[in-house]
Design an enzyme around this catalytic site. Structure first.
Site, PDB file in Angstrom:
ATOM      1  N   SER A   1       0.586  -0.841  -0.185  1.00  0.00           N
ATOM      2  CA  SER A   1      -0.357  -0.526  -0.384  1.00  0.00           C
ATOM      3  C   SER A   1       0.711   1.255   0.297  1.00  0.00           C
ATOM      4  CB  SER A   1      -1.153   0.201   1.225  1.00  0.00           C
ATOM      5  OG  SER A   1      -0.129   0.282   2.594  1.00  0.00           O
ATOM      6  N   TYR A   2       2.324   1.343   0.068  1.00  0.00           N
ATOM      7  CA  TYR A   2       3.041   2.121   0.479  1.00  0.00           C
ATOM      8  C   TYR A   2       3.442   2.496  -1.298  1.00  0.00           C
ATOM      9  CZ  TYR A   2       4.076   1.282   5.328  1.00  0.00           C
ATOM     10  OH  TYR A   2       4.129   0.957   6.406  1.00  0.00           O
ATOM     11  N   GLY A   3       2.412   3.031  -2.203  1.00  0.00           N
ATOM     12  CA  GLY A   3       2.513   3.722  -3.282  1.00  0.00           C
ATOM     13  C   GLY A   3       2.189   2.770  -4.207  1.00  0.00           C
TER      14      GLY A   3
END
Length: 294
Positions: free
Chosen positions: A63-65
């Site tokens: 979910s980081y980017g």
């Protein structure tokens, strides 16, 4: 670099880890953009600097980017997978067994590796319904299947609110817990850290520098404190002084931040056990009396 055992996992980890969110977050005011070619190259250089300095743990999440952080880390893992332990995450909410397995396998592709050392349920607050779904609705079964296949080594979870993860911690299914714990968010100190220590669960910390919230708060109400002390060092001293904490995830964008943090960790020796800090008024009164001979 200083190292410690991550609970009963058998992993000997550096006291600080590379936190992967910064490789997905844009900060224009600080000229930081990991999506630009120059920013991506800088991020890759920072990770190499961390590994060269002895940091041996990297933590990220899909979910980081939307996978961007994992893809940057994967560029480094192509040639340096043996130099570190690698951790990523999967969202458990609304996911069945097949969806969890696919998410982790997609992460492995972006990370350019056949396995991760730690896979974590990426959670904030856990309700009782979340607990039942994780334990009996497919997500945990998926991670255990991946472990049997050799695609993950250890199973963990992350939590913003420590109290909501107590039931999961007690289930004896998790090797590592990553919890929000810092100078201004201390609820984990009263229950989860003790429970984890008794069970031998490895404890990793997220947001050790308060994600900059303390510093922003001081700007508004006590700017003289910011001028008097390095607030980031104070935050790092706090978590380094708690013996129940094994691993501290730190977001480091530039190589100079890596070198500064490594140098600080190597030089710092705690003078007080933060686990003994009084956190109730009655205990403050009691210890005040004892310190003054009453």
């Amino acid at each position: 670099m200083k190292y410690t055992q991550l609970g009963k996992t058998g992993l000997q980890v550096s006291r600080i880890a590379v936190g992967g969110y910064v490789f997905s977050g844009v900060n224009k005011a600080q000229n930081w953009n990991p999506y630009s070619p120059e920013g991506r190259a800088e991020a890759i250089h920072t990770i190499h600097t961390a590994l060269d300095a002895g940091i041996n743990y990297i933590d990220t999440a899909p979910s980081y980017g939307n996978g961007h952080s994992e893809s940057i880390i994967g560029e480094v893992m192509k040639s340096r997978r043996q130099d570190c332990y690698l951790a990523t995450k999967v969202r458990p909410y609304g996911m069945d067994k097949a969806s969890v397995i696919k998410s982790v396998e997609d992460s492995l592709q972006r990370l350019q590796t056949d396995y991760v050392d730690v896979i974590q349920f990426h959670g904030g607050d856990y309700t009782r319904e979340d607990f039942e779904h994780i334990m009996h609705g497919g997500p945990l079964d998926a991670l255990l299947t991946l472990r049997d296949q050799g695609k993950v080594r250890l199973v963990g979870l992350t939590t913003e609110e420590a109290y909501s993860a107590l039931d999961l911690a007690a289930a004896k299914s998790f090797d590592v817990i990553q919890v929000c714990y810092n100078l201004i968010y201390q609820s984990a100190a009263r229950h989860l850290l003790e429970q984890a220590a008794e069970a031998g669960i490895g404890i990793a910390i997220m947001r050790p520098m308060t994600s900059g919230i303390l510093q922003r708060l001081l700007e508004y109400i006590a700017p003289e404190w910011l001028a008097a002390a390095d607030s980031y060092e104070v935050c790092l001293k706090f978590v380094l002084s708690d013996p129940r904490v094994h691993l501290i995830n730190v977001g480091m964008r530039w190589s100079e931040e890596v070198r500064k943090n490594v140098d600080f960790v190597n030089k710092f020796e705690p003078s007080f056990d933060i686990s003994q800090l009084p956190r109730l008024t009655a205990k403050i009164y009691e210890t005040d009396d004892l310190r003054n001979g009453f």
